[in-house]
Design a protein around this motif. Structure first.
Motif, PDB file in Angstrom:
ATOM      1  N   PHE A 107      19.300  59.721  44.586  1.00 45.09           N
ATOM      2  CA  PHE A 107      18.904  59.852  43.182  1.00 45.09           C
ATOM      3  C   PHE A 107      20.118  59.738  42.260  1.00 45.09           C
ATOM      4  N   PHE A 108      21.164  60.517  42.552  1.00 49.95           N
ATOM      5  CA  PHE A 108      22.346  60.493  41.682  1.00 49.95           C
ATOM      6  C   PHE A 108      23.012  59.115  41.687  1.00 49.95           C
ATOM      7  N   ARG A 109      23.058  58.503  42.882  1.00 55.56           N
ATOM      8  CA  ARG A 109      23.654  57.173  42.965  1.00 55.56           C
ATOM      9  C   ARG A 109      22.893  56.198  42.074  1.00 55.56           C
ATOM     10  N   SER A 110      21.546  56.281  42.119  1.00 54.40           N
ATOM     11  CA  SER A 110      20.724  55.390  41.286  1.00 54.40           C
ATOM     12  C   SER A 110      20.981  55.624  39.812  1.00 54.40           C
ATOM     13  N   VAL A 111      21.049  56.896  39.416  1.00 53.05           N
ATOM     14  CA  VAL A 111      21.227  57.221  37.998  1.00 53.05           C
ATOM     15  C   VAL A 111      22.502  56.587  37.461  1.00 53.05           C
ATOM     16  N   PHE A 112      23.601  56.725  38.213  1.00 62.06           N
ATOM     17  CA  PHE A 112      24.872  56.193  37.721  1.00 62.06           C
ATOM     18  C   PHE A 112      24.940  54.673  37.833  1.00 62.06           C
ATOM     19  N   PHE A 113      24.150  54.119  38.760  1.00 62.69           N
ATOM     20  CA  PHE A 113      24.208  52.679  38.994  1.00 62.69           C
ATOM     21  C   PHE A 113      23.255  51.911  38.083  1.00 62.69           C
ATOM     22  N   LEU A 114      22.222  52.594  37.586  1.00 63.97           N
ATOM     23  CA  LEU A 114      21.171  51.930  36.806  1.00 63.97           C
ATOM     24  C   LEU A 114      21.676  51.115  35.605  1.00 63.97           C
ATOM     25  N   PRO A 115      22.644  51.617  34.823  1.00 65.89           N
ATOM     26  CA  PRO A 115      23.106  50.828  33.668  1.00 65.89           C
ATOM     27  C   PRO A 115      23.676  49.467  34.049  1.00 65.89           C
ATOM     28  N   VAL A 116      24.055  49.266  35.327  1.00 66.30           N
ATOM     29  CA  VAL A 116      24.571  47.963  35.755  1.00 66.30           C
ATOM     30  C   VAL A 116      23.516  46.882  35.517  1.00 66.30           C
ATOM     31  N   ALA A 117      22.228  47.273  35.548  1.00 65.78           N
ATOM     32  CA  ALA A 117      21.152  46.306  35.312  1.00 65.78           C
ATOM     33  C   ALA A 117      21.008  45.971  33.832  1.00 65.78           C
ATOM     34  N   CYS A 118      21.640  46.758  32.979  1.00 64.43           N
ATOM     35  CA  CYS A 118      21.482  46.621  31.540  1.00 64.43           C
ATOM     36  C   CYS A 118      22.489  45.598  31.021  1.00 64.43           C
ATOM     37  N   SER A 119      22.091  44.779  30.056  1.00 65.43           N
ATOM     38  CA  SER A 119      23.050  43.814  29.523  1.00 65.43           C
ATOM     39  C   SER A 119      23.890  44.459  28.417  1.00 65.43           C
ATOM     40  N   TYR A 120      25.020  43.852  28.124  1.00 63.65           N
ATOM     41  CA  TYR A 120      25.882  44.351  27.047  1.00 63.65           C
ATOM     42  C   TYR A 120      25.163  44.276  25.705  1.00 63.65           C
ATOM     43  N   VAL A 121      24.278  43.294  25.564  1.00 64.58           N
ATOM     44  CA  VAL A 121      23.561  43.159  24.293  1.00 64.58           C
ATOM     45  C   VAL A 121      22.643  44.364  24.084  1.00 64.58           C
ATOM     46  N   VAL A 122      21.910  44.727  25.134  1.00 68.89           N
ATOM     47  CA  VAL A 122      21.003  45.877  25.027  1.00 68.89           C
ATOM     48  C   VAL A 122      21.796  47.163  24.783  1.00 68.89           C
ATOM     49  N   ALA A 123      22.883  47.324  25.509  1.00 73.80           N
ATOM     50  CA  ALA A 123      23.710  48.522  25.309  1.00 73.80           C
ATOM     51  C   ALA A 123      24.271  48.551  23.885  1.00 73.80           C
TER      52      ALA A 123
ATOM     53  N   VAL B  10      28.875  74.677  42.983  1.00 65.31           N
ATOM     54  CA  VAL B  10      28.275  74.941  41.678  1.00 65.31           C
ATOM     55  C   VAL B  10      28.850  73.994  40.635  1.00 65.31           C
ATOM     56  N   LEU B  11      30.171  73.866  40.630  1.00 61.61           N
ATOM     57  CA  LEU B  11      30.844  72.977  39.683  1.00 61.61           C
ATOM     58  C   LEU B  11      30.339  71.545  39.845  1.00 61.61           C
ATOM     59  N   ARG B  12      30.194  71.133  41.105  1.00 55.90           N
ATOM     60  CA  ARG B  12      29.737  69.779  41.398  1.00 55.90           C
ATOM     61  C   ARG B  12      28.346  69.541  40.817  1.00 55.90           C
ATOM     62  N   ARG B  13      27.462  70.541  41.014  1.00 55.03           N
ATOM     63  CA  ARG B  13      26.099  70.368  40.516  1.00 55.03           C
ATOM     64  C   ARG B  13      26.053  70.324  38.998  1.00 55.03           C
ATOM     65  N   VAL B  14      26.849  71.165  38.364  1.00 55.68           N
ATOM     66  CA  VAL B  14      26.887  71.165  36.889  1.00 55.68           C
ATOM     67  C   VAL B  14      27.339  69.791  36.389  1.00 55.68           C
ATOM     68  N   LEU B  15      28.417  69.270  36.984  1.00 55.02           N
ATOM     69  CA  LEU B  15      28.937  67.965  36.561  1.00 55.02           C
ATOM     70  C   LEU B  15      27.920  66.851  36.792  1.00 55.02           C
ATOM     71  N   LEU B  16      27.275  66.874  37.963  1.00 56.99           N
ATOM     72  CA  LEU B  16      26.288  65.834  38.265  1.00 56.99           C
ATOM     73  C   LEU B  16      25.110  65.905  37.303  1.00 56.99           C
ATOM     74  N   GLY B  17      24.676  67.119  36.987  1.00 53.20           N
ATOM     75  CA  GLY B  17      23.559  67.292  36.060  1.00 53.20           C
ATOM     76  C   GLY B  17      23.894  66.765  34.676  1.00 53.20           C
ATOM     77  N   LEU B  18      25.086  67.102  34.226  1.00 57.02           N
ATOM     78  CA  LEU B  18      25.561  66.648  32.917  1.00 57.02           C
ATOM     79  C   LEU B  18      25.652  65.114  32.887  1.00 57.02           C
ATOM     80  N   GLY B  19      26.219  64.557  33.940  1.00 50.89           N
ATOM     81  CA  GLY B  19      26.347  63.103  34.050  1.00 50.89           C
ATOM     82  C   GLY B  19      24.980  62.433  34.038  1.00 50.89           C
TER      83      GLY B  19
END
Lengths: 302, 277
Positions: A107-123, B10-19
């Motif tokens: 999940f976290f990997r997807s969240v951070f990676f998702l904007p890669v699909a977005c174009s600079y124009v949209v951003a 805990v710190l890791r989770r806070v940072l990930l949540g914020l991100g």
């Protein structure tokens, strides 16, 4: 072995059957234009892509003495000084955080990676019209309003130059995920027995990172830095879309590509100067890339 | 020691949540803008949810005669699909030839291909424009598609991939009398699906999101891509902000859906590029 099975005489033919179509295209669309551009850079060529009058080094002199061109290089330096270290640090940080997370890692990997699909124009649109719009209804100004501060016209001020915050944060959002994946891949290749050995020695948190993880990440870091630098040099989309408006593009904060775009394809259509500028930039980026790999390789050997 | 480890967690989770919050909010703002009325978007007070939901914006995007969004979507699709297919075939074949066929000059050819990686594609846009305009390809689909078919990076990656392909299978095919051509299409290609999918999705995303080249080549509205149409909205004076968000949502949706479906391949592709080794 393969070659012996099939006989030597066919090797030439088959190599070109496989590689020929691609290589011919690459020559036609990369090497020929570059050659033509070098040729064109010694000629006058206004409103036409065919050379008219031989002018020697005059186009190069034009470009190198042009204040606006030198300013564009300075803009690049400022931009790179912001974006390269910040992207590097943030993508490394997110990679380390995500790598250590067992629950919801995908999940976290997807969240951070998702904007890669977005174009600079949209951003650029979201940043310019929603987050950093100069109005009270913009997200940034609404947040400022919560603490009682007055709204800031983020994009129409040059002093202080808030537009840098807009440009840099948009690019960070778009590219951190991509470099995070590169770091994640490198982190997964760190042998686990190194961590076990460190745990036995009682190493903790930062110490583990400093002495075990980081040395293993040096090759990945070299690649990431090189890519970041080349990509910063190519910055165009977000500058063009965030800063230009109905009245045209403001003279400040033109990175090299934007400057070149307006020289060669703007109202002047000056292809001679444009070609000279392209040659200068190509030489610069190649030199920078070489210097950086050399420097980092030397550093890595210690 | 255990205590300390828990503090890190805990710190890791806070940072990930914020991100997570920071990274998802822009997408939310896009959707919110696309379904807001113009008045609500420009009002003095900020609303997290639109006070009234406006569903007509999406339709209005396609009804605007000055920015032909339908045509732009068609152009972008044609360009992205043909470039993806073209890159897979051209770079796949070239990568295989470079990896497997022991031609005398193959190292020199490989070097000539790799060195172009150092020259940023965007810096060569002036010379490439000169060439394409000499060919008479300005504002044509040809001009938008053909120069993007020759991707040195894709060829480089395919070569690396084929070098790691098990040689024994190909030798068996050769013993059975298959030519290079037959071995490639009947043995190697059917076993390269995952890697090809990764390169394909990366090419598709790059092609769909490309901006500078379509801006330079697509000079008439009927040769605009989705990104150019959007940018035209963005820099025009009379544009409605809510329509702009709706248009952006239209531009990003196909890619976002594909991205969520194929994410595994993309991540694997980036990881397997070996850039970070």
């Amino acid at each position: 072995m393969l070659a012996r099975l099939r006989g030597r005489q066919d090797v030439n033919l088959w190599f070109w059957v496989f590689v020929g179509p691609f290589f011919a295209g690459l020559v036609l669309f990369i090497y020929v234009p570059i050659g033509w551009s070098i040729y064109l850079s010694f000629f006058e060529a206004y409103n036409t892509v065919t050379p008219t009058e031989f002018v020697g080094m005059a186009n190069y002199r034009d470009m190198l003495t042009d204040r606006a061109f030198r300013d564009s290089l300075l803009t690049f330096v400022v931009f790179a000084a912001f974006i390269v270290p910040t992207t590097f640090a943030l993508s490394l940080l997110t990679a380390v955080l995500v790598a250590r997370t067992r629950v919801m890692q995908a999940f976290f990997r997807s969240v951070f990676f998702l904007p890669v699909a977005c174009s600079y124009v949209v951003a650029a649109l979201i940043w310019k019209m929603s987050i950093f719009s100069g109005m009270r209804s913009g997200v940034a100004n609404a947040l400022l309003g919560l603490v009682g501060a007055s709204p800031i016209p983020w994009l129409s001020l040059t002093d202080p130059p808030w537009y840098w915050l807009v440009i840099v944060s948009a690019r960070l959002w778009l590219q951190v995920g991509f470099y995070m994946i590169l770091f994640l891949a490198a982190l997964q290749r760190v042998p686990t027995n190194l961590y076990e050995a460190a745990a036995i020695d009682g190493a903790e948190g930062w110490q583990v990172f400093r002495h075990i993880t980081w040395p293993q990440l040096v090759p990945a870091s070299t690649a990431v830095l090189l890519l970041l630098l080349i990509n910063a040099f190519q910055a165009f989309d977000e500058f063009y879309n965030i800063l230009s408006g109905f009245g045209g593009y403001p003279p400040y904060a033109r990175p090299p590509l934007v400057y070149l775009y307006y020289t060669a394809l703007g109202t002047g259509q000056n292809f001679g100067d444009g070609s000279a500028g392209a040659v200068i930039l190509t030489v610069l980026i190649a030199a920078l890339a070489l210097a950086q790999t050399r420097l980092l390789r030397l550093g890595g050997r210690d | 020691m255990l205590h300390e480890r828990r503090r890190y967690a805990v710190l890791r989770r806070v940072l990930l949540g914020l991100g997570t919050l920071l990274f998802l909010v822009p997408f939310y703002l896009l959707v919110r803008g696309a379904f807001s009325t113009e008045a609500d978007l420009t009002s003095a007070t900020w609303h997290w949810l639109p006070p009234t939901w406006e569903w007509g914006n999406l339709r209005a995007v396609f009804d605007n005669p000055t920015v032909p969004m339908g045509r732009a979507l068609l152009n972008s699709t044609l360009i992205a699909v043909s470039q993806t297919v073209g890159v897979l075939v051209l770079s796949g074949m070239a990568g295989y030839g470079l990896a497997r066929i022991p031609y005398r000059w193959s190292n020199a050819v490989f070097w000539l291909i790799t060195v172009t990686l150092l020259i940023p594609a965007a810096v060569t846009f002036v010379p490439s424009f000169v060439l394409v305009s000499t060919l008479g390809w300005i504002s044509t689909l040809r001009g938008l598609i053909v120069p993007g078919l020759f991707q040195a990076l894709a060829t480089f990656l395919f070569r690396q991939f084929f070098l790691s392909f098990p040689k024994e299978i190909e030798e068996a095919a050769a013993l059975d009398g298959l030519s290079w051509w037959g071995t490639f299409w009947r043995v190697v290609v059917p076993n390269s699906g995952g890697f090809a999918a990764a390169i394909g999705t990366i090419t598709f995303i790059g092609s769909w999101n490309a901006f500078l080249w379509p801006l330079v080549i697509g000079r008439t509205p009927d040769s605009w891509t989705v990104q150019i149409a959007l940018s035209t909205y963005l820099t025009a004076q009379t544009s409605q902000v809510s329509l702009l968000f709706a248009a952006a949502l239209v531009a990003i949706l196909p890619l976002l859906l594909m991205f969520l479906l194929l994410q595994r391949w993309i991540v694997q592709g980036v990881e397997r590029t070996g850039i970070s080794e």
